[in-house]
Design a protein around this motif. Structure first.
Motif, PDB file in Angstrom:
ATOM      1  N   GLU A  29       9.583   2.066  -7.047  1.00 40.20           N
ATOM      2  CA  GLU A  29       9.248   0.644  -7.075  1.00 40.20           C
ATOM      3  C   GLU A  29       7.790   0.460  -6.663  1.00 40.20           C
ATOM      4  OE1 GLU A  29      11.118  -1.951  -8.041  1.00 40.20           O
ATOM      5  OE2 GLU A  29      12.646  -0.508  -8.671  1.00 40.20           O
ATOM      6  N   PRO A  30       7.047  -0.437  -7.324  1.00 40.39           N
ATOM      7  CA  PRO A  30       5.618  -0.617  -7.009  1.00 40.39           C
ATOM      8  C   PRO A  30       5.393  -1.004  -5.543  1.00 40.39           C
ATOM      9  CG  PRO A  30       6.187  -1.705  -9.067  1.00 40.39           C
ATOM     10  CD  PRO A  30       7.485  -1.288  -8.441  1.00 40.39           C
ATOM     11  N   PHE A  31       4.280  -0.556  -5.002  1.00 42.05           N
ATOM     12  CA  PHE A  31       3.881  -0.886  -3.629  1.00 42.05           C
ATOM     13  C   PHE A  31       2.716  -1.871  -3.689  1.00 42.05           C
ATOM     14  CE2 PHE A  31       5.937   3.196  -3.232  1.00 42.05           C
ATOM     15  CZ  PHE A  31       6.592   3.144  -2.002  1.00 42.05           C
ATOM     16  N   ALA A  32       2.916  -3.049  -3.123  1.00 44.68           N
ATOM     17  CA  ALA A  32       1.854  -4.063  -3.090  1.00 44.68           C
ATOM     18  C   ALA A  32       0.994  -3.830  -1.856  1.00 44.68           C
ATOM     19  CB  ALA A  32       2.465  -5.461  -3.075  1.00 44.68           C
ATOM     20  N   LEU A  33      -0.159  -3.217  -2.058  1.00 45.01           N
ATOM     21  CA  LEU A  33      -1.080  -2.907  -0.966  1.00 45.01           C
ATOM     22  C   LEU A  33      -2.270  -3.856  -1.034  1.00 45.01           C
ATOM     23  CD1 LEU A  33      -1.026   0.985  -1.316  1.00 45.01           C
ATOM     24  CD2 LEU A  33       0.377  -0.444   0.195  1.00 45.01           C
ATOM     25  N   PRO A  34      -3.018  -4.024   0.055  1.00 47.18           N
ATOM     26  CA  PRO A  34      -4.170  -4.945   0.024  1.00 47.18           C
ATOM     27  C   PRO A  34      -5.179  -4.611  -1.068  1.00 47.18           C
ATOM     28  CG  PRO A  34      -3.642  -4.321   2.289  1.00 47.18           C
ATOM     29  CD  PRO A  34      -2.768  -3.482   1.409  1.00 47.18           C
ATOM     30  N   ALA A  35      -5.410  -3.307  -1.305  1.00 49.00           N
ATOM     31  CA  ALA A  35      -6.427  -2.917  -2.292  1.00 49.00           C
ATOM     32  C   ALA A  35      -5.926  -3.047  -3.723  1.00 49.00           C
ATOM     33  CB  ALA A  35      -6.882  -1.476  -2.035  1.00 49.00           C
ATOM     34  N   ALA A  36      -4.635  -2.818  -3.935  1.00 47.49           N
ATOM     35  CA  ALA A  36      -4.081  -2.850  -5.291  1.00 47.49           C
ATOM     36  C   ALA A  36      -2.573  -2.668  -5.211  1.00 47.49           C
ATOM     37  CB  ALA A  36      -4.689  -1.748  -6.153  1.00 47.49           C
ATOM     38  N   THR A  37      -1.904  -2.929  -6.305  1.00 48.86           N
ATOM     39  CA  THR A  37      -0.485  -2.608  -6.440  1.00 48.86           C
ATOM     40  C   THR A  37      -0.402  -1.245  -7.119  1.00 48.86           C
ATOM     41  OG1 THR A  37       0.201  -4.917  -6.571  1.00 48.86           O
ATOM     42  CG2 THR A  37       1.719  -3.266  -7.454  1.00 48.86           C
ATOM     43  N   VAL A  38       0.216  -0.297  -6.450  1.00 50.41           N
ATOM     44  CA  VAL A  38       0.258   1.076  -6.975  1.00 50.41           C
ATOM     45  C   VAL A  38       1.703   1.501  -7.195  1.00 50.41           C
ATOM     46  CG1 VAL A  38      -1.893   1.683  -5.800  1.00 50.41           C
ATOM     47  CG2 VAL A  38       0.290   2.143  -4.672  1.00 50.41           C
ATOM     48  N   GLN A  39       1.864   2.456  -8.061  1.00 45.43           N
ATOM     49  CA  GLN A  39       3.191   2.997  -8.350  1.00 45.43           C
ATOM     50  C   GLN A  39       3.125   4.514  -8.273  1.00 45.43           C
ATOM     51  OE1 GLN A  39       4.974   1.647 -11.989  1.00 45.43           O
ATOM     52  NE2 GLN A  39       7.018   2.248 -11.343  1.00 45.43           N
ATOM     53  N   ILE A  40       4.043   5.095  -7.522  1.00 42.73           N
ATOM     54  CA  ILE A  40       4.139   6.539  -7.396  1.00 42.73           C
ATOM     55  C   ILE A  40       5.583   6.931  -7.666  1.00 42.73           C
ATOM     56  CG2 ILE A  40       2.263   6.727  -5.714  1.00 42.73           C
ATOM     57  CD1 ILE A  40       4.435   6.926  -3.535  1.00 42.73           C
ATOM     58  N   SER A  41       5.880   8.194  -7.487  1.00 48.47           N
ATOM     59  CA  SER A  41       7.262   8.654  -7.576  1.00 48.47           C
ATOM     60  C   SER A  41       7.448   9.741  -6.529  1.00 48.47           C
ATOM     61  CB  SER A  41       7.582   9.189  -8.980  1.00 48.47           C
ATOM     62  OG  SER A  41       6.719  10.269  -9.301  1.00 48.47           O
ATOM     63  N   ALA A  42       8.631  10.292  -6.466  1.00 49.83           N
ATOM     64  CA  ALA A  42       8.912  11.341  -5.477  1.00 49.83           C
ATOM     65  C   ALA A  42       9.843  12.373  -6.087  1.00 49.83           C
ATOM     66  CB  ALA A  42       9.548  10.737  -4.228  1.00 49.83           C
ATOM     67  N   SER A  43       9.670  13.604  -5.632  1.00 55.13           N
ATOM     68  CA  SER A  43      10.593  14.683  -5.985  1.00 55.13           C
ATOM     69  C   SER A  43      11.300  15.121  -4.709  1.00 55.13           C
ATOM     70  CB  SER A  43       9.833  15.865  -6.593  1.00 55.13           C
ATOM     71  OG  SER A  43       9.157  15.474  -7.769  1.00 55.13           O
ATOM     72  N   VAL A  44      12.604  15.403  -4.834  1.00 56.74           N
ATOM     73  CA  VAL A  44      13.424  15.754  -3.664  1.00 56.74           C
ATOM     74  C   VAL A  44      14.084  17.103  -3.895  1.00 56.74           C
ATOM     75  CG1 VAL A  44      15.365  15.060  -2.199  1.00 56.74           C
ATOM     76  CG2 VAL A  44      13.864  13.310  -3.195  1.00 56.74           C
ATOM     77  N   GLY A  45      14.032  17.939  -2.881  1.00 64.02           N
ATOM     78  CA  GLY A  45      14.784  19.194  -2.885  1.00 64.02           C
ATOM     79  C   GLY A  45      15.762  19.183  -1.730  1.00 64.02           C
TER      80      GLY A  45
END
Length: 637
Positions: A317-333
């Motif tokens: 889900e996008p992260f609304a940060l002061p500098a910008a709205t960014v989108q990342i993902s994650a890998s889980v083991g």
């Protein structure tokens, strides 16, 4: 005259002191009482010398038993306050009862017996002050009640001896009370200091086990918690699961928006993970953009994988940060005890390996450690041991895959590819042994051996024919590694202006500034620099622009079935346009079919590498290949 209730630590310490000292006070009262009763038995009634002392003894024994049982109890502040208030009330009752009993005996005794009573009264006060010194109100109350009646009573008898005794006891009691006040103040200050020290120690311990950025428990807390959970699970034969997760796309956020924004992103990630946690599932930050969890209630395979998927979805889900709205993902083991580990360390290592495997094959998902991975770990461990003991110059060889100018059909260079024919393991693919050497930290030995073989073979190539050679991130991490590469080139007759060193975007993740300095050292020798597997990593264009690149290589993953995949077609078109705009040659890797070749020709791709033209060629076969291809090397690009 009341028990202070605003200091929980002091209440608990007073209770502990009382549990040790009150039995002694009651013992002194009993022995002194029976001594007085014995001196008055001949003259006083039995109810005064036997009856009442028996009642006093029974009550004292009950209190002794109570405090004896309480000596090892760790009271709550509320329980301690209740017990001390009860002691305060009992101090008043005991002082009044024993004083009253003494005065009832006074008329029955002669001068010696009356003197004994004076001694009894005084010794009782002194012993009570000592025994009650940690409860100031009770000690003062006993002193006031006993001396408040004893001193006037004996002073008014008119007997000089009794008057002297009364004055003496008054002065001694006053001195004892002063000592009591001083000792009580010192006791209270010591308890306060101890409480402050414990608070500071607890705060330090908490800080030592908390990640200062996200507020999650840190790596140290993770391993301590895992050890504790493991021991409990081993006793109860319960299951324990460990998950390790790594953020995909975090590095570009740092590169583009700065570390301050990256830190804010990590805080938000920590908050989302904490919201997914429970009492039985706790999250930790291990460092950088790596997090972990330990769970005891989500250990069934399907439940654990589902939970891992929940984590991935939550972080997508996008992260609304002061500098910008960014989108990342994650890998889980993830890994589960007792299915796949015999120690806490092994459980973590297996979860970490599952993460590593997942990032290579199914990035952005949850990967559960399996028997196949266990076999792979054993295989890699064997490869590492054999590789460390191998004579690399003897067993390692180099093959060369042509790079063709499709507009003329002429081969303009070759990429050197490693091969290992192990005397122990047989042929081992480079996709197996190179990553093992990188993780083992001895890939530099491979690089140097292979580079010597590659430039030795290239010395006999037609003039202008270029050599592409892959460098690991470890080869660029230190100046010493680069100097060793420069020394090999210096000893060779092959012109360093004809070599292109290929690096991947993942090399930037180690130490960008050192990588940049290393690349500049190689460029100073005249070497070209190719960015390998372009588009598959996470480097920002800002960083790519800061590097002195001469080529980019478009990865096979974008080329496969290019003619059928509109998205891949657009990506390759954009990468080729980017290369032209940055004045960089573009080499397209992994071209295998006529359809792919036709699509690339339509996009303007010129430099092609892949099985469409030729598989890798052994060094001793290069002459035959060039003759068959009719290739005369063009002018150096």
């Amino acid at each position: 005259m009341s028990v202070p209730s605003d200091n929980p630590a002091l209440l608990k310490e007073q209770y502990r002191a009382f549990a040790r000292q009150m039995p002694m006070m009651y013992f002194i009262l009993m022995t002194s009482t029976w001594a007085v009763a014995a001196t008055h038995m001949a003259t006083a009634p039995l109810w005064l010398t036997i009856g009442l002392p028996s009642l006093f003894t029974a009550a004292s024994l009950a209190r002794i038993l109570h405090w004896w049982r309480s000596r090892n109890i760790e009271p709550t502040p509320e329980a301690a306050l209740h017990a001390l208030r009860r002691t305060n009330r009992l101090a008043f009752i005991i002082a009044a009862v024993f004083t009253g009993w003494s005065y009832m005996l006074f008329p029955y005794g002669d001068a010696y017996a009356q003197s004994h009573l004076a001694f009894y009264m005084s010794i009782t006060v002194i012993s009570c002050i000592f025994c009650l010194m940690f409860l100031r109100s009770a000690a003062v109350m006993v002193t006031v009640i006993v001396n408040g009646t004893f001193i006037p009573f004996y002073a008014l008898t008119g007997q000089p001896t009794f008057i002297a005794i009364a004055v003496n006891i008054a002065l001694v009691s006053a001195g004892m009370l002063v000592i009591l006040m001083v000792n009580y103040r010192n006791f209270a200050e010591m308890v306060d200091a101890q409480a402050r020290t414990e608070t500071l120690s607890n705060e330090n311990l908490q800080l030592a086990n908390l990640d200062s950025l996200t507020g999650l428990p840190n790596r140290r807390a993770f391993f301590a918690h895992l050890q504790a959970v493991w021991e409990r699970a081993s006793t109860t034969r319960a299951r324990v699961a460990v998950g390790v997760l790594d953020l995909d796309g975090f590095k570009p956020v740092n590169d583009i928006y700065g570390h301050s924004t990256g830190d804010k992103l990590l805080v938000e990630v920590g908050s989302r993970l904490e919201n997914l946690g429970t009492d039985e599932t706790r999250f930790f930050r291990l460092g950088g953009d790596e997090f972990a969890f330990v769970t005891t209630d989500l250990c069934a395979t399907d439940v654990l994988v589902s939970f891992g998927a929940d984590i991935c979805r939550a972080l997508q889900e996008p992260f609304a940060l002061p500098a910008a709205t960014v989108q990342i993902s994650a890998s889980v083991g993830a890994a589960v005890h007792p299915d796949s580990a015999s120690s806490p360390e092994m459980l973590f290592d297996h979860a970490d390996y599952a993460l590593y495997h997942g990032k290579r094959t199914r990035r952005g998902t949850c990967t559960l450690f399996s028997n196949a991975m266990d076999a792979q770990i054993r295989r890699e461990a064997l490869i590492e041991q054999v590789l460390k003991q191998t004579d690399m110059d003897e067993e390692l060889t180099v093959v060369f895959q042509p790079i063709v100018d499709s507009s003329s059909g002429r081969t303009i260079g070759f990429e050197a590819l490693a091969r290992w024919e192990s005397a122990v393991l047989g042929p081992v693919p480079p996709g197996e042994f190179v990553p093992v050497a990188e993780r083992g930290g001895f890939v530099g030995r491979l690089t140097r051996s292979l580079l010597r073989k590659a430039v030795t073979a290239a010395e006999h190539w037609p003039a202008g024919m270029r050599l592409s050679f892959n460098l690991s991130a470890h080869d660029l991490n230190t100046e010493e590694s680069v100097l060793a590469i420069a020394a090999i080139l210096g000893r060779s007759s092959f012109d360093s202006h004809r070599i292109d060193f290929e690096i991947t975007e993942t090399a930037f993740a180690h130490d960008f500034e050192q990588v940049r300095r290393s690349i500049e050292m190689l460029r100073a020798l005249g070497c070209g620099i190719s960015l390998d597997d372009f588009g598959t990593g996470y480097s920002s264009l800002t960083r790519l622009h800061a590097l002195p690149l001469t080529k980019i290589k478009i990865d096979r993953s974008f080329v496969k079935d290019l003619h059928k995949n509109a998205a891949s077609l657009k990506i390759v078109k954009s990468l080729l346009a980017l290369g032209r705009d940055m004045h960089l040659d573009c080499v397209v890797e992994g071209v295998e079919t006529q359809e792919e070749m036709d699509a690339l020709t339509g996009l303007g791709a010129v430099l092609i590498q892949g099985y469409f033209y030729s598989p890798p060629v052994a060094g001793h076969e290069l002459g035959s290949y060039l003759d068959a291809a009719g290739s005369a090397a063009p002018k150096s690009r």
